[in-house]
Design a protein around this motif. Structure first.
Motif, short mmCIF file in Angstrom:
data_model
loop_
_atom_site.label_atom_id
_atom_site.label_comp_id
_atom_site.label_asym_id
_atom_site.label_seq_id
_atom_site.Cartn_x
_atom_site.Cartn_y
_atom_site.Cartn_z
N SER A 12 0.85 -1.19 0.00
CA SER A 12 0.00 0.00 0.00
C SER A 12 0.89 1.24 0.00
O SER A 12 2.07 1.16 0.36
CB SER A 12 -0.90 0.00 1.24
N LEU A 13 0.34 2.39 -0.37
CA LEU A 13 1.15 3.60 -0.41
C LEU A 13 1.74 3.92 0.96
O LEU A 13 2.82 4.51 1.06
CB LEU A 13 0.32 4.78 -0.92
N ASP A 14 1.06 3.49 2.03
CA ASP A 14 1.60 3.72 3.37
C ASP A 14 2.41 2.54 3.91
O ASP A 14 2.64 2.45 5.11
CB ASP A 14 0.52 4.20 4.36
N GLY A 15 2.85 1.65 3.03
CA GLY A 15 3.89 0.71 3.42
C GLY A 15 3.46 -0.65 3.94
O GLY A 15 4.30 -1.39 4.46
N PHE A 16 2.20 -1.01 3.77
CA PHE A 16 1.74 -2.31 4.26
C PHE A 16 1.66 -3.33 3.13
O PHE A 16 1.19 -3.01 2.04
CB PHE A 16 0.38 -2.17 4.95
N LEU A 182 -4.49 3.42 1.04
CA LEU A 182 -3.88 3.61 2.36
C LEU A 182 -4.53 2.60 3.31
O LEU A 182 -5.75 2.47 3.34
CB LEU A 182 -4.13 5.03 2.86
N PHE A 183 -3.72 1.88 4.07
CA PHE A 183 -4.25 0.87 5.01
C PHE A 183 -4.43 1.47 6.41
O PHE A 183 -5.37 1.14 7.10
CB PHE A 183 -3.28 -0.31 5.10
N GLY A 184 -3.47 2.28 6.84
CA GLY A 184 -3.53 2.82 8.20
C GLY A 184 -3.02 1.85 9.25
O GLY A 184 -2.46 2.25 10.26
N ALA A 185 -3.22 0.55 9.03
CA ALA A 185 -2.73 -0.48 9.95
C ALA A 185 -2.55 -1.76 9.15
O ALA A 185 -3.12 -1.90 8.06
CB ALA A 185 -3.73 -0.69 11.08
#
Lengths: 221, 221
Positions: A12-16, A182-185
């Motif tokens: 994901s764009l936020d690294g997950f 974006l996953f967030g978690a």
């Protein structure tokens, strides 16, 4: 010339690289009703991997039906499978795949599964044989190299397995398919990376309306 | 037509937009000698922003000297500055910039600084005036819109300010310049993002040997 060791994995764009749990993949309708997080995790997984499931080559390999897209993403999936002479994966990825893959497993080459479980090789129709390796990542790579010959070795996942090879300096090429989400978690792809020892050089970047594939060569620093 | 609200910010491949601390930027040689982490943080910052410092337009704007590259990354930097009719930034970014920017600050348009500090507008030669906004992100955006007219409004940083606007649903376009580096630790760009409310659509992706710029339109979901 021996093949390269490469990673090709979604993020994901936020690294997950995965939701908090992959339980959703195997859950029954009753379980999903009791725990709405299961649906949420499955939805996240599909947002991460949706570009892949849309591709013709992938649908054929997974026996998901006729059809699918045939653009640049499809070429990338085909090339990724075709360059691969052997796969290495973690036990959790194997356990999920054992339920999800068709009888004719999608690899068509040997797969080395890192596990503490002792188990005889498991041969599937179509050329995929799963070998269960109990003595560590170096030994698994030795066996994969032997099997792959001049073709490349894919560190298939999950993220713990990818990180183990990356931190040991054993990966030549890293390809990240960045999904527009974006996953967030969840499970962070690079959690625990030994950043002080790893340098990256951009090799190429290919993008479609669905995803951007960032490919780097990996070097010690 | 009113301008768009956009973010253009650098990120490491593992999701960090800044080192653990930016103290290195202002440290004296004595401080650096006493605390080697200061050098490490500065080195990380330069790996993240190195592509930008190499560009001719940026070097001119920051009065860093003559020269620099004039390829596609330079075009992106120029377009990013030229589309911007007003900037909004957090107080920490302003504090760092106050020391680092030349007297002719690089923006040449109004800049709205989110802060609790009361301070009169600070006018610099070349058209940059810093306005200190004490009553929140919506009010800062109202003022920026008024100043920008038909041009766009850049949420300049740092990551807390970017996230505040993103989570409030106020960002139209998100552009991430992914540098080929792993940090392992630092300030995560998307820490605390409200992923359940934000959808992204890929707009374009542009890459060079130094960096990949991923641009998305931002939508509610």
């Amino acid at each position: 010339m021996p093949g390269k060791v490469f990673v090709s994995i979604g993020m994901s764009l936020d690294g997950f690289s995965a939701p908090e749990s992959m339980e959703g993949l195997l859950a029954t309708p009753e379980q999903r009703e009791q725990d709405p997080r299961l649906d949420h995790w499955m939805a996240q997984w599909m947002e991460l991997q949706g570009w892949l499931f849309a591709q013709r080559f992938f649908q054929e390999r997974l026996h998901l039906g006729e059809g699918g897209e045939e653009g640049s993403d499809n070429d990338i999936v085909r090339e990724t499978f075709e360059r691969t002479g052997a796969n290495i994966m973690g036990k959790r990825m194997f356990d999920l795949g054992e339920h999800a893959w068709p009888e004719e497993a999608p690899f068509h080459v040997p797969v080395y599964v890192l596990t503490h479980e002792r188990r005889s090789p498991w041969e599937r129709p179509g050329g995929t044989t799963f070998h269960f390796v109990n003595d560590g990542i170096h030994h698994a790579l030795d066996q994969a190299r032997e099997a792959a010959g001049e073709r490349d070795i894919r560190i298939s996942g999950g993220s713990e397995t990818v990180l183990a090879y990356l931190n040991a300096g054993l990966v030549d090429e890293l390809s990240i398919s960045v999904a527009p989400v974006l996953f967030g978690a969840g499970t962070r792809l690079f959690e625990g990376v030994d950043a002080s020892r790893i340098a990256l050089k951009p090799l190429h970047s290919k993008s479609s309306a669905r995803v951007t594939h960032l490919t780097y060569t990996v070097h010690p620093r």
